[in-house]
Design a protein around this motif. Sequence first.
Motif, mmCIF file in Angstrom:
data_model
loop_
_atom_site.group_PDB
_atom_site.id
_atom_site.type_symbol
_atom_site.label_atom_id
_atom_site.label_comp_id
_atom_site.label_asym_id
_atom_site.label_seq_id
_atom_site.Cartn_x
_atom_site.Cartn_y
_atom_site.Cartn_z
ATOM 1 N N SER A 122 0.773 -1.185 -0.124
ATOM 2 C CA SER A 122 0.002 0.053 0.096
ATOM 3 C C SER A 122 0.819 1.328 -0.095
ATOM 4 O O SER A 122 0.417 2.332 -0.435
ATOM 5 N N HIS A 123 1.938 1.387 0.495
ATOM 6 C CA HIS A 123 2.918 2.413 0.436
ATOM 7 C C HIS A 123 3.931 2.659 -0.445
ATOM 8 O O HIS A 123 4.856 3.546 -0.138
ATOM 9 N N VAL A 149 -3.284 -3.074 -5.231
ATOM 10 C CA VAL A 149 -2.666 -2.656 -3.891
ATOM 11 C C VAL A 149 -3.247 -3.151 -2.975
ATOM 12 O O VAL A 149 -4.392 -3.476 -2.663
ATOM 13 N N SER A 150 -2.250 -4.025 -2.013
ATOM 14 C CA SER A 150 -2.933 -4.816 -0.895
ATOM 15 C C SER A 150 -1.718 -4.813 0.115
ATOM 16 O O SER A 150 -0.786 -4.168 -0.086
ATOM 17 N N SER A 151 -1.846 -5.882 1.229
ATOM 18 C CA SER A 151 -0.893 -6.029 2.180
ATOM 19 C C SER A 151 0.201 -6.965 1.226
ATOM 20 O O SER A 151 0.083 -7.338 0.271
ATOM 21 N N ASN A 248 -2.580 -1.328 6.011
ATOM 22 C CA ASN A 248 -2.608 -0.143 4.923
ATOM 23 C C ASN A 248 -1.995 1.064 5.443
ATOM 24 O O ASN A 248 -2.533 1.440 6.560
ATOM 25 N N GLU A 250 -2.386 4.054 4.538
ATOM 26 C CA GLU A 250 -3.485 5.034 4.577
ATOM 27 C C GLU A 250 -4.308 5.226 6.121
ATOM 28 O O GLU A 250 -4.680 6.072 6.320
#
Length: 340
Positions: A122-123, A149-151, A248, A250
Amino acid sequence: MPEKDPQSARWRVARVRRRFVWEIDWNLLRTFTVIVQERSLTAAGDKLSLSQPTISNALRRLEEHLVCHLIDRSSNYFRITPAGETLYEECMAMFEIVAGLPELMEKDRNHISGHVEMAFASHVECPFLDTFLADFHKTHPRITFSTTVSSSRSAAESVLNNEAALGVFLVQEKLDELEYTLLYREHFGFFCGPTHPLFQRRISGFDELRTLDYVSFKTDELSGALAPVAALRKQEQLRGKIVGQFTNLEEVKRLIKAGFGFGPLPIHVVTPDVEAGQLRQLPPYTNPPSVDVYLVTKRTARRTRAQSTFLEALSAAIEATPLESRTYPQSVGDITPAEV
């Protein structure tokens, strides 16, 4: 009794194989693949817009055709058999070949077309990768991309299951089936939001942080991908209550901004938030912990021409660029906190 005519035996085997190829319903293979990916006949039916009995019948027909058991299941149990695992790997390989057919049919062989599926954590924020993508697109404008986008764990599973040609994420445990290339290095700092009691104060050490509430990632532990951050917390005896843990970025940032507690974030990713007055950096200001982010591929994957072209170019760019130029922020020897 040994076969007297080996040539005749080989002919019979070839005939059986040809008959199998012509008789099998290829849609059964597609249905089976979705069942494995969804790990549920009901979910597979929803994805394919088919009823659960239709999905069950398709699985039964495929097992009868192959004369083997592919999935063990009950109302609360789902397990792919070794034969099912083998078939799934081959199905994914076949689908990759089919996906590459359009580019093989291209009249102009100098222009490569195709699609590259990527799996990111995610980042992920890497200027080196952004520049590479821009340059690559100029050279190969007919290659398209999509990203899930995921872990980091989910991204690794996507690469392992051939659902993505590559992944970019933090690594907790390296698997033999995957290949890891260090893509970039990022430094983490501790941050708090505007309503936090330390937002309007300048502190130089960890004393005032030791018992404060904490927000972080689920991998922020000594055995996790954020082990350097966890090691710093242990070293400085930061023992406040953990009020939130997420996969995540965010969501971690959201709770930090909301004042739930302070927590770790990649310094270069949240620089705009700091400049906008939505976050404030806390100690350490010198030598913050660093974490490596990897480009991950599957060693035995059968790739399309577009996928191979992209990965070969990216690997060459990584090899030609020193790690110092792929480290963010690039100057972290002495970070000065913002003036209040």
